[in-house]
Design a protein around this motif. Structure first.
Motif, PDB file in Angstrom:
ATOM      1  N   THR A 155       0.805   3.973  -3.080  1.00 14.03           N
ATOM      2  CA  THR A 155       0.381   5.321  -2.797  1.00 14.03           C
ATOM      3  C   THR A 155       1.606   6.177  -3.149  1.00 14.03           C
ATOM      4  O   THR A 155       1.108   7.330  -3.675  1.00 14.03           O
ATOM      5  N   ALA A 157       0.827  -1.418   0.224  1.00 15.31           N
ATOM      6  CA  ALA A 157       0.002  -0.188  -0.035  1.00 15.31           C
ATOM      7  C   ALA A 157       0.778   1.341   0.102  1.00 15.31           C
ATOM      8  O   ALA A 157       0.468   2.223  -0.762  1.00 15.31           O
ATOM      9  N   GLU A 158       1.921   1.081   0.960  1.00 11.01           N
ATOM     10  CA  GLU A 158       2.928   2.445   0.684  1.00 11.01           C
ATOM     11  C   GLU A 158       3.583   2.654  -0.488  1.00 11.01           C
ATOM     12  O   GLU A 158       3.577   3.854  -1.149  1.00 11.01           O
ATOM     13  N   ARG A 161      -3.101  16.218  -4.776  1.00 10.10           N
ATOM     14  CA  ARG A 161      -3.954  16.532  -3.623  1.00 10.10           C
ATOM     15  C   ARG A 161      -4.358  15.009  -3.032  1.00 10.10           C
ATOM     16  O   ARG A 161      -4.282  14.920  -1.747  1.00 10.10           O
ATOM     17  N   VAL A 162      -4.757  14.347  -3.867  1.00 10.16           N
ATOM     18  CA  VAL A 162      -5.578  13.052  -3.527  1.00 10.16           C
ATOM     19  C   VAL A 162      -4.236  12.074  -2.938  1.00 10.16           C
ATOM     20  O   VAL A 162      -4.453  11.735  -1.845  1.00 10.16           O
ATOM     21  N   PHE A 163      -3.423  11.717  -3.803  1.00 10.57           N
ATOM     22  CA  PHE A 163      -2.173  10.686  -3.142  1.00 10.57           C
ATOM     23  C   PHE A 163      -1.336  11.250  -2.382  1.00 10.57           C
ATOM     24  O   PHE A 163      -0.853  10.696  -1.669  1.00 10.57           O
ATOM     25  N   MET A 194      -2.214  13.338   0.411  1.00 12.98           N
ATOM     26  CA  MET A 194      -2.885  12.771   1.564  1.00 12.98           C
ATOM     27  C   MET A 194      -2.872  11.386   1.882  1.00 12.98           C
ATOM     28  O   MET A 194      -2.754  10.754   3.101  1.00 12.98           O
ATOM     29  N   LEU A 195      -3.287  10.452   0.718  1.00 13.92           N
ATOM     30  CA  LEU A 195      -3.512   9.043   0.986  1.00 13.92           C
ATOM     31  C   LEU A 195      -2.134   8.568   1.352  1.00 13.92           C
ATOM     32  O   LEU A 195      -2.042   7.705   2.299  1.00 13.92           O
ATOM     33  N   HIS A 196      -1.019   8.971   0.609  1.00  7.82           N
ATOM     34  CA  HIS A 196       0.359   8.429   0.946  1.00  7.82           C
ATOM     35  C   HIS A 196       0.594   8.924   2.270  1.00  7.82           C
ATOM     36  O   HIS A 196       1.225   8.050   3.115  1.00  7.82           O
ATOM     37  N   VAL A 206      -1.133   9.242   5.007  1.00  6.61           N
ATOM     38  CA  VAL A 206      -1.827   8.350   5.887  1.00  6.61           C
ATOM     39  C   VAL A 206      -1.277   6.938   5.796  1.00  6.61           C
ATOM     40  O   VAL A 206      -0.886   6.122   6.951  1.00  6.61           O
ATOM     41  N   VAL A 207      -0.831   6.327   4.697  1.00  6.08           N
ATOM     42  CA  VAL A 207      -0.433   4.969   4.589  1.00  6.08           C
ATOM     43  C   VAL A 207       1.142   4.914   5.234  1.00  6.08           C
ATOM     44  O   VAL A 207       1.409   3.986   5.561  1.00  6.08           O
ATOM     45  N   THR A 240      -1.243  11.486  11.584  1.00  2.03           N
ATOM     46  CA  THR A 240      -1.677  12.417  10.359  1.00  2.03           C
ATOM     47  C   THR A 240      -2.186  13.947  10.557  1.00  2.03           C
ATOM     48  O   THR A 240      -1.617  14.812   9.916  1.00  2.03           O
TER      49      THR A 240
END
Length: 166
Positions: free
Chosen positions: A35, A31-32, A57-59, A61-63, A65-66, A155
């Motif tokens: 992302t 997952a890391e 913006r999307v990746f 934040m997602l990255h 968190v992961v 986060t």
């Protein structure tokens, strides 16, 4: 209340489980890396083609968190598997360069750093990390909750501090 077999198996030391150290570490390492790839693609679109910032913006934040989930998972596996400081730090550092968690995970599996069973909670030592990880594994639903709260709190702290560059 009945605990699902996949969660219950984590709490039974010495028994292979659905979420053993190898599977958990592998899932979070993949997952890391995924992302990271998304963030790199987003950065390409933002800075090279100058077409959109949505990917960043999307990746981004997602990255973030992961990445934090990977760090938390690494600390849990480090304590459970009794990794040396060098091995644990190598696993943490692998999360910084893009996509390096994948070769680290492959190496860890080949070298037997992970495992099909949790050492804790049965063999809980007297150290604080051992006691904390043993508790998390004996109480898997609470452990997942604590893990999620830790990821959310870290986060939130990262968002307060701001991006790496201004």
């Amino acid at each position: 209340m009945s605990v699902p077999a996949s969660v219950q198996a984590v709490a039974e030391p010495g028994r292979p489980s659905t979420w053993n150290p190898t599977r958990l570490f592998r899932a979070v390492a993949i997952a890391e890396a995924v992302t990271w790839a998304g963030l790199l693609a987003g950065m390409f679109l933002k800075y090279v083609t100058e077409t959109t910032e949505v990917g960043v913006r999307v990746f981004g934040m997602l990255h973030g968190v992961v990445f934090i989930a990977y760090v938390v998972t690494t600390l849990v596996v480090w304590a459970d598997r009794k990794w040396t400081a060098g091995r644990g730090l190598l696993a943490l550092v692998a999360s910084v360069p893009p996509l390096m968690t994948l070769p680290l995970e492959w190496h860890a599996v080949r070298r037997g750093w992970l495992g099909d069973t949790w050492r804790l909670p049965a063999g809980a030592g007297s150290s604080l990390p051992d006691r904390v990880v043993a508790w998390l594994l004996r109480n898997p639903l609470r452990g997942v909750g604590v893990g999620l709260v830790a990821v959310m709190a870290l986060t939130g702290l990262a968002l307060l501090v701001g991006p790496p560059t201004s």
